[in-house]
Motif scaffolding. Structure first.
Motif, PDB file in Angstrom:
ATOM      1  N   GLY A  47      36.146  34.353  35.476  1.00  0.00           N
ATOM      2  CA  GLY A  47      35.628  35.266  34.476  1.00  0.00           C
ATOM      3  C   GLY A  47      34.126  35.172  34.339  1.00  0.00           C
ATOM      4  O   GLY A  47      33.469  36.142  33.992  1.00  0.00           O
ATOM      5  N   GLY A  48      33.553  34.016  34.653  1.00  0.00           N
ATOM      6  CA  GLY A  48      32.122  33.847  34.539  1.00  0.00           C
ATOM      7  C   GLY A  48      31.333  34.635  35.561  1.00  0.00           C
ATOM      8  O   GLY A  48      30.125  34.759  35.441  1.00  0.00           O
ATOM      9  N   ARG A  49      31.990  35.165  36.593  1.00  0.00           N
ATOM     10  CA  ARG A  49      31.275  35.946  37.596  1.00  0.00           C
ATOM     11  C   ARG A  49      30.807  37.275  37.025  1.00  0.00           C
ATOM     12  O   ARG A  49      29.886  37.879  37.538  1.00  0.00           O
ATOM     13  CB  ARG A  49      32.178  36.206  38.803  1.00  0.00           C
ATOM     14  CG  ARG A  49      32.539  34.963  39.611  1.00  0.00           C
ATOM     15  CD  ARG A  49      33.256  35.372  40.887  1.00  0.00           C
ATOM     16  NE  ARG A  49      33.604  34.223  41.674  1.00  0.00           N
ATOM     17  CZ  ARG A  49      34.743  33.559  41.562  1.00  0.00           C
ATOM     18  NH1 ARG A  49      35.625  33.946  40.666  1.00  0.00           N
ATOM     19  NH2 ARG A  49      34.997  32.519  42.309  1.00  0.00           N
ATOM     20  N   VAL A  50      31.482  37.760  36.012  1.00  0.00           N
ATOM     21  CA  VAL A  50      31.108  39.030  35.409  1.00  0.00           C
ATOM     22  C   VAL A  50      30.109  38.737  34.297  1.00  0.00           C
ATOM     23  O   VAL A  50      30.391  37.959  33.392  1.00  0.00           O
ATOM     24  CB  VAL A  50      32.343  39.754  34.841  1.00  0.00           C
ATOM     25  CG1 VAL A  50      31.949  41.087  34.226  1.00  0.00           C
ATOM     26  CG2 VAL A  50      33.366  39.970  35.957  1.00  0.00           C
ATOM     27  N   PHE A 102      43.820  43.361  33.440  1.00  0.00           N
ATOM     28  CA  PHE A 102      42.495  43.870  33.756  1.00  0.00           C
ATOM     29  C   PHE A 102      41.507  42.755  34.107  1.00  0.00           C
ATOM     30  O   PHE A 102      40.647  42.923  34.978  1.00  0.00           O
ATOM     31  CB  PHE A 102      41.961  44.717  32.605  1.00  0.00           C
ATOM     32  CG  PHE A 102      42.848  45.878  32.239  1.00  0.00           C
ATOM     33  CD1 PHE A 102      43.593  46.534  33.209  1.00  0.00           C
ATOM     34  CD2 PHE A 102      42.936  46.321  30.925  1.00  0.00           C
ATOM     35  CE1 PHE A 102      44.403  47.608  32.889  1.00  0.00           C
ATOM     36  CE2 PHE A 102      43.741  47.395  30.584  1.00  0.00           C
ATOM     37  CZ  PHE A 102      44.483  48.040  31.563  1.00  0.00           C
ATOM     38  N   ASP A 103      41.597  41.612  33.426  1.00  0.00           N
ATOM     39  CA  ASP A 103      40.708  40.492  33.756  1.00  0.00           C
ATOM     40  C   ASP A 103      40.951  40.008  35.176  1.00  0.00           C
ATOM     41  O   ASP A 103      40.016  39.685  35.908  1.00  0.00           O
ATOM     42  CB  ASP A 103      40.921  39.351  32.765  1.00  0.00           C
ATOM     43  CG  ASP A 103      40.448  39.707  31.368  1.00  0.00           C
ATOM     44  OD1 ASP A 103      39.242  39.591  31.104  1.00  0.00           O
ATOM     45  OD2 ASP A 103      41.283  40.124  30.548  1.00  0.00           O
ATOM     46  N   GLU A 104      42.214  39.947  35.557  1.00  0.00           N
ATOM     47  CA  GLU A 104      42.548  39.500  36.913  1.00  0.00           C
ATOM     48  C   GLU A 104      41.969  40.453  37.953  1.00  0.00           C
ATOM     49  O   GLU A 104      41.451  40.026  38.992  1.00  0.00           O
ATOM     50  CB  GLU A 104      44.065  39.399  37.068  1.00  0.00           C
ATOM     51  CG  GLU A 104      44.510  38.906  38.435  1.00  0.00           C
ATOM     52  CD  GLU A 104      46.024  38.894  38.585  1.00  0.00           C
ATOM     53  OE1 GLU A 104      46.486  38.844  39.745  1.00  0.00           O
ATOM     54  OE2 GLU A 104      46.726  38.944  37.554  1.00  0.00           O
ATOM     55  N   VAL A 105      42.059  41.757  37.694  1.00  0.00           N
ATOM     56  CA  VAL A 105      41.511  42.748  38.631  1.00  0.00           C
ATOM     57  C   VAL A 105      40.001  42.569  38.766  1.00  0.00           C
ATOM     58  O   VAL A 105      39.457  42.545  39.874  1.00  0.00           O
ATOM     59  CB  VAL A 105      41.851  44.180  38.165  1.00  0.00           C
ATOM     60  CG1 VAL A 105      41.040  45.213  38.943  1.00  0.00           C
ATOM     61  CG2 VAL A 105      43.337  44.453  38.340  1.00  0.00           C
ATOM     62  N   ALA A 106      39.298  42.413  37.644  1.00  0.00           N
ATOM     63  CA  ALA A 106      37.842  42.248  37.687  1.00  0.00           C
ATOM     64  C   ALA A 106      37.456  40.980  38.435  1.00  0.00           C
ATOM     65  O   ALA A 106      36.539  40.986  39.279  1.00  0.00           O
ATOM     66  CB  ALA A 106      37.283  42.233  36.268  1.00  0.00           C
ATOM     67  N   ASP A 107      38.145  39.874  38.158  1.00  0.00           N
ATOM     68  CA  ASP A 107      37.829  38.612  38.811  1.00  0.00           C
ATOM     69  C   ASP A 107      38.120  38.664  40.306  1.00  0.00           C
ATOM     70  O   ASP A 107      37.342  38.176  41.124  1.00  0.00           O
ATOM     71  CB  ASP A 107      38.622  37.474  38.172  1.00  0.00           C
ATOM     72  CG  ASP A 107      38.190  37.201  36.739  1.00  0.00           C
ATOM     73  OD1 ASP A 107      37.030  37.518  36.410  1.00  0.00           O
ATOM     74  OD2 ASP A 107      39.012  36.688  35.958  1.00  0.00           O
ATOM     75  N   VAL A 111      35.519  38.354  43.586  1.00  0.00           N
ATOM     76  CA  VAL A 111      35.710  37.480  44.756  1.00  0.00           C
ATOM     77  C   VAL A 111      35.624  38.294  46.040  1.00  0.00           C
ATOM     78  O   VAL A 111      34.983  37.891  47.015  1.00  0.00           O
ATOM     79  CB  VAL A 111      37.064  36.753  44.659  1.00  0.00           C
ATOM     80  CG1 VAL A 111      37.364  36.009  45.957  1.00  0.00           C
ATOM     81  CG2 VAL A 111      37.071  35.788  43.485  1.00  0.00           C
ATOM     82  N   ALA A 112      36.264  39.475  46.056  1.00  0.00           N
ATOM     83  CA  ALA A 112      36.294  40.312  47.261  1.00  0.00           C
ATOM     84  C   ALA A 112      34.904  40.815  47.646  1.00  0.00           C
ATOM     85  O   ALA A 112      34.621  41.020  48.826  1.00  0.00           O
ATOM     86  CB  ALA A 112      37.239  41.494  47.045  1.00  0.00           C
TER      87      ALA A 112
END
Length: 278
Positions: A47-50, A102-107, A111-112
């Protein structure tokens, strides 16, 4: 079970106490049941990547304004409310956690994109509103994001259900929007939306036909109606209007036009030729 146990990353990774998958064959990568601990999990898995939102990011976005009580703009409003001015607002960026999957999709998308453009460069903002997630993607990075959303095992949005055009003349520099609804069959019919903007003065957005071939006619229709040019499309031609039709009829600055209607000796002129009250 104590509160410490439910928020411990090791506890989350172990799967102890997690909801039972729909099928025994499900894996952590394909399981789609709602986990109430997903917001906490996101904080431990990227989550910290966003980046954190500023107060300005979360402010509603004004895309125009409405004048008068009923939208009349040429003097036809006889209600006395002609001086009213109401801004037309759209939701601003949403703070984390987003909720649901939604958090999983963003994270996972972060990564991708880590080895390429990077999440912060590609994704302008994320809006979660009325239970739906919209990723606003910068047009120059649309194809990279589209490939990631389709191909990454943790995303697998195999289907793009078309593209819809929207015209906001009051949103300077972002007047034209293209919205792509995506569906992941692999992950139990998860749905998100990708939205891309471009200005009236440069109405170009990359075509995603190479990623989702079924968008061929949808992009043709959006060009036909809104004038968005999808660069790289195999045959961007009219699909609804005649080939020699001037302009794009669903843009808000397109003239109303119309055909004069005659009955019993009377004539009703087209809407844009009718008299105005003064």
């Amino acid at each position: 079970m104590s509160d410490d146990e439910t928020t411990d990353p090791k506890h989350l990774e172990s799967g102890e106490g997690a909801p039972v998958p729909d099928k025994a064959a499900d894996t952590p990568a394909t399981r789609t049941d709602d986990d109430p601990r997903s917001a906490d999990l996101a904080q431990h898995t990227g989550g910290g990547r966003v980046p954190e939102l500023s107060a300005a990011d979360a402010e509603p976005v004004q895309i125009g304004e409405r004048r008068g009580m009923f939208g009349a703009t040429r003097g036809q409003d006889t209600t006395g409310y002609g001086g009213l001015v109401t801004p037309t607002l759209m939701p601003g960026a949403s703070p984390r956690p987003y909720g649901s999957f939604f958090d999983e999709v963003a994270d996972t998308l972060a990564v991708a994109l880590a080895d390429g453009t990077g999440y912060e460069s590609a994704v302008e903002r994320v809006v979660v509103d009325r239970g739906e997630m919209t990723l606003f993607v910068r047009r120059e990075h649309l194809l990279e994001v589209a490939h990631a959303l389709r191909d990454h095992p943790g995303l697998r949005f195999e289907m793009c259900l078309g593209v819809s055009g929207v015209h906001y003349p009051g949103e300077a520099g972002r007047e034209l929007h293209a919205a792509y609804p995506l569906l992941s069959i692999t992950h139990g019919s998860r749905r998100i939306r990708v939205e891309v903007t471009c200005p009236d003065s440069d109405p170009h957005i990359p075509s995603v036909v190479e990623v989702w071939p079924g968008n061929d006619w949808h992009e043709r229709e959006t060009w036909d109606m809104f004038g968005i040019e999808f660069d790289g499309h195999p045959a961007l031609t009219r699909v609804l209007m005649p080939d020699d039709w001037p302009g794009h009829p669903q843009r808000k600055d397109y003239p109303l036009g119309g055909i004069p209607v005659e009955y019993k000796g009377g004539t009703v002129p087209p809407p844009d030729e009718r008299r105005a009250y003064t």
